[in-house]
Design a protein around this motif. Structure first.
Motif, PDB file in Angstrom:
ATOM      1  N   THR A  63       2.748  10.050  -6.991  1.00 56.27           N
ATOM      2  CA  THR A  63       3.378   9.118  -6.054  1.00 56.27           C
ATOM      3  C   THR A  63       4.674   9.742  -5.527  1.00 56.27           C
ATOM      4  O   THR A  63       5.176  10.721  -6.101  1.00 56.27           O
ATOM      5  CB  THR A  63       3.666   7.780  -6.750  1.00 56.27           C
ATOM      6  OG1 THR A  63       4.412   8.015  -7.945  1.00 56.27           O
ATOM      7  CG2 THR A  63       2.375   7.044  -7.086  1.00 56.27           C
ATOM      8  N   PRO A  64       5.229   9.209  -4.431  1.00 56.34           N
ATOM      9  CA  PRO A  64       6.445   9.788  -3.838  1.00 56.34           C
ATOM     10  C   PRO A  64       7.631   9.898  -4.800  1.00 56.34           C
ATOM     11  O   PRO A  64       8.490  10.759  -4.613  1.00 56.34           O
ATOM     12  CB  PRO A  64       6.769   8.829  -2.693  1.00 56.34           C
ATOM     13  CG  PRO A  64       5.455   8.261  -2.310  1.00 56.34           C
ATOM     14  CD  PRO A  64       4.695   8.132  -3.608  1.00 56.34           C
ATOM     15  N   ASP A  65       7.651   9.091  -5.851  1.00 55.78           N
ATOM     16  CA  ASP A  65       8.747   9.175  -6.821  1.00 55.78           C
ATOM     17  C   ASP A  65       8.550  10.296  -7.835  1.00 55.78           C
ATOM     18  O   ASP A  65       9.338  10.462  -8.761  1.00 55.78           O
ATOM     19  CB  ASP A  65       8.949   7.840  -7.532  1.00 55.78           C
ATOM     20  CG  ASP A  65       7.726   7.390  -8.325  1.00 55.78           C
ATOM     21  OD1 ASP A  65       6.729   8.136  -8.394  1.00 55.78           O
ATOM     22  OD2 ASP A  65       7.764   6.269  -8.878  1.00 55.78           O
ATOM     23  N   GLY A  66       7.465  11.096  -7.659  1.00 55.23           N
ATOM     24  CA  GLY A  66       7.214  12.237  -8.531  1.00 55.23           C
ATOM     25  C   GLY A  66       6.400  11.915  -9.776  1.00 55.23           C
ATOM     26  O   GLY A  66       6.140  12.799 -10.583  1.00 55.23           O
ATOM     27  N   GLU A  67       5.996  10.673  -9.932  1.00 56.75           N
ATOM     28  CA  GLU A  67       5.205  10.262 -11.101  1.00 56.75           C
ATOM     29  C   GLU A  67       3.739  10.643 -10.928  1.00 56.75           C
ATOM     30  O   GLU A  67       3.141  10.402  -9.877  1.00 56.75           O
ATOM     31  CB  GLU A  67       5.301   8.750 -11.308  1.00 56.75           C
ATOM     32  CG  GLU A  67       6.652   8.267 -11.766  1.00 56.75           C
ATOM     33  CD  GLU A  67       6.919   8.609 -13.213  1.00 56.75           C
ATOM     34  OE1 GLU A  67       5.997   8.520 -14.054  1.00 56.75           O
ATOM     35  OE2 GLU A  67       8.079   8.985 -13.499  1.00 56.75           O
ATOM     36  N   MET A  68       3.176  11.235 -11.971  1.00 52.08           N
ATOM     37  CA  MET A  68       1.750  11.575 -11.991  1.00 52.08           C
ATOM     38  C   MET A  68       0.989  10.356 -12.522  1.00 52.08           C
ATOM     39  O   MET A  68       1.391   9.756 -13.519  1.00 52.08           O
ATOM     40  CB  MET A  68       1.502  12.769 -12.916  1.00 52.08           C
ATOM     41  CG  MET A  68       0.041  13.112 -13.095  1.00 52.08           C
ATOM     42  SD  MET A  68      -0.705  13.806 -11.632  1.00 52.08           S
ATOM     43  CE  MET A  68      -0.160  15.482 -11.749  1.00 52.08           C
ATOM     44  N   GLU A 119       0.782  -1.229   0.000  1.00 52.07           N
ATOM     45  CA  GLU A 119       0.000   0.000   0.000  1.00 52.07           C
ATOM     46  C   GLU A 119       0.817   1.283   0.000  1.00 52.07           C
ATOM     47  O   GLU A 119       1.763   1.438   0.757  1.00 52.07           O
ATOM     48  CB  GLU A 119      -0.917  -0.001   1.230  1.00 52.07           C
ATOM     49  CG  GLU A 119      -1.891   1.152   1.265  1.00 52.07           C
ATOM     50  CD  GLU A 119      -2.839   1.037   2.440  1.00 52.07           C
ATOM     51  OE1 GLU A 119      -2.892   1.990   3.230  1.00 52.07           O
ATOM     52  OE2 GLU A 119      -3.510  -0.003   2.560  1.00 52.07           O
ATOM     53  N   GLY A 120       0.415   2.158  -0.888  1.00 50.69           N
ATOM     54  CA  GLY A 120       0.898   3.528  -0.888  1.00 50.69           C
ATOM     55  C   GLY A 120      -0.300   4.435  -0.669  1.00 50.69           C
ATOM     56  O   GLY A 120      -1.433   4.059  -0.959  1.00 50.69           O
ATOM     57  N   VAL A 121      -0.066   5.615  -0.131  1.00 47.67           N
ATOM     58  CA  VAL A 121      -1.152   6.566   0.134  1.00 47.67           C
ATOM     59  C   VAL A 121      -0.789   7.890  -0.525  1.00 47.67           C
ATOM     60  O   VAL A 121       0.377   8.306  -0.507  1.00 47.67           O
ATOM     61  CB  VAL A 121      -1.353   6.753   1.656  1.00 47.67           C
ATOM     62  CG1 VAL A 121      -2.443   7.770   1.934  1.00 47.67           C
ATOM     63  CG2 VAL A 121      -1.671   5.428   2.324  1.00 47.67           C
ATOM     64  N   ALA A 122      -1.777   8.532  -1.114  1.00 48.91           N
ATOM     65  CA  ALA A 122      -1.554   9.826  -1.761  1.00 48.91           C
ATOM     66  C   ALA A 122      -2.844  10.645  -1.684  1.00 48.91           C
ATOM     67  O   ALA A 122      -3.911  10.113  -1.394  1.00 48.91           O
ATOM     68  CB  ALA A 122      -1.149   9.631  -3.220  1.00 48.91           C
TER      69      ALA A 122
END
Length: 124
Positions: free
Chosen positions: A51-56, A30-33
């Motif tokens: 996401t935390p890696d900067g990807e839209m 799980e990731g949260v945004a």
């Protein structure tokens, strides 16, 4: 008629099972945004999040469990980090799919049951 009603029932059960599988996939990685709701509908809502890696990300199938969303709204989402296009509204899970699926099964058999009885009586 029996085959059609059974097929609809099986599809409703498969829908719930698929929702549980998607939830398991999300929960296990799980990731949260925070996402912006781009468009909102009863069955499909489009969202966009980073996401935390900067990807839209703008999942082409939309967000899971989209009820009561409004275009322009900012919401928290949970997504599978290994598959960011698999995303759900935070705090919602497959349990929201159970009642609609059960309703489909009940209505299907409520219609099919009497029809099956009438067709059997006519066949005799």
């Amino acid at each position: 008629m029996t085959v059609l009603a059974a097929a609809i029932s099986v599809l409703a059960v498969l829908l719930v099972l698929a929702a549980w599988r998607n939830d398991h996939t999300i929960s296990s990685d799980e990731g949260v945004a925070t996402a912006e709701v781009l468009s909102a509908g009863r069955l499909r809502s489009a969202v966009s999040f980073v996401t935390p890696d900067g990807e839209m990300h703008n999942p082409r199938l939309g967000v899971l469990y989209p009820t009561n969303l409004v275009a322009g709204q900012r919401i928290d989402v949970e997504y599978a980090r290994s598959e960011p296009d698999l995303v759900r509204v935070a705090g919602r899970d497959a349990s929201v799919a159970v009642i609609p699926a059960l309703s489909v099964v009940v209505v299907t058999w409520a219609i099919a049951g009497p029809l099956i009885l009438v067709l059997r009586r006519r066949a005799q």
